[in-house]
Each structure stands twice: as C-alpha cells, then as structure tokens.
Scaffold this motif. Sequence first.
Motif, PDB file in Angstrom:
ATOM      1  N   GLU A 170       0.825  -1.194   0.000  1.00 37.83           N
ATOM      2  CA  GLU A 170       0.000   0.000   0.000  1.00 37.83           C
ATOM      3  C   GLU A 170       0.866   1.254   0.000  1.00 37.83           C
ATOM      4  O   GLU A 170       1.946   1.274   0.586  1.00 37.83           O
ATOM      5  N   VAL A 171       0.344   2.284  -0.646  1.00 37.70           N
ATOM      6  CA  VAL A 171       0.938   3.615  -0.577  1.00 37.70           C
ATOM      7  C   VAL A 171      -0.132   4.558  -0.039  1.00 37.70           C
ATOM      8  O   VAL A 171      -1.235   4.633  -0.597  1.00 37.70           O
ATOM      9  N   THR A 172       0.184   5.256   1.033  1.00 33.94           N
ATOM     10  CA  THR A 172      -0.777   6.183   1.615  1.00 33.94           C
ATOM     11  C   THR A 172      -0.279   7.609   1.485  1.00 33.94           C
ATOM     12  O   THR A 172       0.915   7.881   1.624  1.00 33.94           O
ATOM     13  N   THR A 173      -1.212   8.509   1.206  1.00 31.00           N
ATOM     14  CA  THR A 173      -0.934   9.936   1.212  1.00 31.00           C
ATOM     15  C   THR A 173      -1.863  10.567   2.251  1.00 31.00           C
ATOM     16  O   THR A 173      -2.514   9.867   3.024  1.00 31.00           O
ATOM     17  N   ASN A 174      -1.923  11.880   2.276  1.00 31.16           N
ATOM     18  CA  ASN A 174      -2.748  12.562   3.272  1.00 31.16           C
ATOM     19  C   ASN A 174      -4.224  12.191   3.151  1.00 31.16           C
ATOM     20  O   ASN A 174      -4.933  12.049   4.154  1.00 31.16           O
ATOM     21  N   SER A 175      -4.685  12.005   1.907  1.00 31.09           N
ATOM     22  CA  SER A 175      -6.117  11.812   1.684  1.00 31.09           C
ATOM     23  C   SER A 175      -6.497  10.493   1.032  1.00 31.09           C
ATOM     24  O   SER A 175      -7.668  10.247   0.789  1.00 31.09           O
ATOM     25  N   ALA A 176      -5.523   9.628   0.731  1.00 25.50           N
ATOM     26  CA  ALA A 176      -5.848   8.423  -0.039  1.00 25.50           C
ATOM     27  C   ALA A 176      -4.974   7.245   0.348  1.00 25.50           C
ATOM     28  O   ALA A 176      -3.882   7.398   0.913  1.00 25.50           O
ATOM     29  N   VAL A 177      -5.480   6.046   0.005  1.00 22.84           N
ATOM     30  CA  VAL A 177      -4.727   4.802   0.141  1.00 22.84           C
ATOM     31  C   VAL A 177      -4.761   4.095  -1.204  1.00 22.84           C
ATOM     32  O   VAL A 177      -5.836   3.884  -1.774  1.00 22.84           O
TER      33      VAL A 177
ATOM     34  N   THR B 115       2.043  10.928  -5.896  1.00 19.83           N
ATOM     35  CA  THR B 115       2.553  12.158  -5.325  1.00 19.83           C
ATOM     36  C   THR B 115       1.873  12.384  -3.977  1.00 19.83           C
ATOM     37  O   THR B 115       0.771  11.885  -3.729  1.00 19.83           O
ATOM     38  N   PHE B 116       2.533  13.177  -3.109  1.00 14.67           N
ATOM     39  CA  PHE B 116       1.939  13.445  -1.805  1.00 14.67           C
ATOM     40  C   PHE B 116       0.688  14.299  -1.935  1.00 14.67           C
ATOM     41  O   PHE B 116      -0.105  14.403  -0.995  1.00 14.67           O
ATOM     42  N   GLY B 117       0.475  14.895  -3.110  1.00 15.79           N
ATOM     43  CA  GLY B 117      -0.727  15.676  -3.375  1.00 15.79           C
ATOM     44  C   GLY B 117      -1.908  14.836  -3.815  1.00 15.79           C
ATOM     45  O   GLY B 117      -2.847  15.356  -4.429  1.00 15.79           O
ATOM     46  N   ASP B 118      -1.867  13.524  -3.516  1.00 17.72           N
ATOM     47  CA  ASP B 118      -2.998  12.617  -3.755  1.00 17.72           C
ATOM     48  C   ASP B 118      -3.276  12.378  -5.233  1.00 17.72           C
ATOM     49  O   ASP B 118      -4.417  12.170  -5.644  1.00 17.72           O
ATOM     50  N   TYR B 119      -2.221  12.394  -6.044  1.00 14.50           N
ATOM     51  CA  TYR B 119      -2.345  12.109  -7.476  1.00 14.50           C
ATOM     52  C   TYR B 119      -1.650  10.781  -7.758  1.00 14.50           C
ATOM     53  O   TYR B 119      -0.508  10.548  -7.332  1.00 14.50           O
TER      54      TYR B 119
ATOM     55  N   SER C 100     -10.429   6.929  -1.203  1.00 13.48           N
ATOM     56  CA  SER C 100     -10.445   8.208  -0.497  1.00 13.48           C
ATOM     57  C   SER C 100     -10.654   7.967   0.993  1.00 13.48           C
ATOM     58  O   SER C 100     -11.604   7.295   1.399  1.00 13.48           O
ATOM     59  N   LYS C 101      -9.801   8.535   1.822  1.00 11.63           N
ATOM     60  CA  LYS C 101      -9.949   8.396   3.271  1.00 11.63           C
ATOM     61  C   LYS C 101     -11.188   9.144   3.772  1.00 11.63           C
ATOM     62  O   LYS C 101     -11.827   8.732   4.739  1.00 11.63           O
ATOM     63  N   GLN C 102     -11.525  10.226   3.109  1.00 14.63           N
ATOM     64  CA  GLN C 102     -12.632  11.061   3.570  1.00 14.63           C
ATOM     65  C   GLN C 102     -13.999  10.459   3.270  1.00 14.63           C
ATOM     66  O   GLN C 102     -14.891  10.448   4.121  1.00 14.63           O
ATOM     67  N   THR C 103     -14.162   9.936   2.060  1.00 18.23           N
ATOM     68  CA  THR C 103     -15.486   9.463   1.642  1.00 18.23           C
ATOM     69  C   THR C 103     -15.602   7.945   1.543  1.00 18.23           C
ATOM     70  O   THR C 103     -16.712   7.411   1.499  1.00 18.23           O
ATOM     71  N   GLY C 104     -14.470   7.253   1.470  1.00 15.65           N
ATOM     72  CA  GLY C 104     -14.506   5.810   1.280  1.00 15.65           C
ATOM     73  C   GLY C 104     -14.689   5.395  -0.167  1.00 15.65           C
ATOM     74  O   GLY C 104     -14.712   4.203  -0.469  1.00 15.65           O
TER      75      GLY C 104
END
Length: 236
Positions: free
Chosen positions: A127-134, A145-149, A161-165
């Motif tokens: 897995e690769v995780t960023t601030n908003s995604a897995v 990228t760390f910008g969730d791209y 998406s961590k926020q919405t699933g």
Amino acid sequence: MKSLSKYFLPLLIIGVLGIGAHVYDANDRPLAFVQKFKPSVGLEKNGEFKDIRERGKPLFDGDTLRTDQNGFALVQFMDKSMAKINPDSRLIVRGDIQDKQNTSTRIGLELGEILLNVSERGSQDFEVTTNSAVASVKGTSFGATFGDYFWVEEGEVEVTSKQTGQSVTLSEKMYGQVQEDGTIESGELTDEELKERKEGYSKMNEKLEPTIYKVRFTNESGGERVIEMKVFENEN
C-alpha cells in the motif's frame, strides 16, 4: 587426505557465505535496501537523522527516507519490488516480512513523488498512503505524489479516499486525483502525458551496475536462509 576434507569443506562454504553477508534474526528483518542514491539522501531512525553514505543501507519498519532538492534514491524491497524516489521527497516505510514470498509493505508518502514497480503480490499487501488516499497494489508500475495524485503505467491500482470511502480502480494509462471534497477524479493519460510523468525518473536508470549483496536470515528455531539482493554502485 580423505578424512581431512570433511573438515575443510564446511569451513570453505561458511567463508563464501560470510562475504558480504549481513545476518538478521527473526525479530529484526529489513523491509528494503537503498540500492542507489545521489546526494543528498538521509535516513531518520528513532528520532535521529543521518545522511546515507553507503549503498545497501537497510530500511526497517518505521524508518523515514528523505531526499533533498538534488537527491534521488532507488529502493528495493525484499520481494524485488522497486521504488524510485524523486528530489524533495519524504516517505515512511512500514511493514512485516517472513520471507520474500510473505511480505506486507506500507509506504507513507509525506512529501514529493515516487515511481514504483511492484512485483506480483497474490494475497500479499502493498500500500501507498498519502494525506487523503490509500493506494492498494497487487502488481504494477505506477506513480504517486503526496498531493494525492496517482497514475498507472501498467497493471491496476485501487485508490480509496480516506474522507469518503470512494474507491476507483486505475488501469493502464489512467490517473486518479483526490479532490478537496474527498471525491476521486479519474481519466486517461495521453502517450505524451505518460512520457512526461516517467521522464523525471530517468536519471535513476543510468549506470546501474549491480553487485551481489547476500542477506542471511535466521528464524526463531535457528534455521537459516540466504537471499541474494542486487545492490548497485552509487554515483558521486
């Protein structure tokens, strides 16, 4: 002479295995090795930061790898998966390993960009995780990228998406971008866009001349197994 050979042969074998070998016990196994780097690349471990000055530097669970504005790094995981790390990047390596067929790897990308070539995983986790995604991977070549791209050269990556699933599966030549509201925008990349994404990592393809680096594992019962890794000469 025949009776002496039974003593010298085992000694010879032990000597060969000992050259370049590093022994790790069952509770202290590296997840990956920094095979190649260009200054400056540093390692943060247990709150202490040091520059990496040697090829084959092992990375353990919880280690943080950093590259400065001129730094590149090439990291190989125990299952032969590879990560190319661009300048101005910071990532945390986490996971667990029993052997190279039974591994669990999680990369926390806190800054910058990486390009990964992940070996076929089967039931294993990568897995690769960023601030908003897995991003969950089974075996593919993709960038993050760390910008969730996220973008995929080949294979498939599931981005959640961590926020919405919300989850989106990206396949060959696709991209996914997590938006501020937690939704995921996805689409296709042109050949030119894909080429531009890959060009930033081209310097890590130069002069890769490997030497063999042997890692000898011991398990809890005292059994041993030697795994050979290809370690690349470093550029100055």
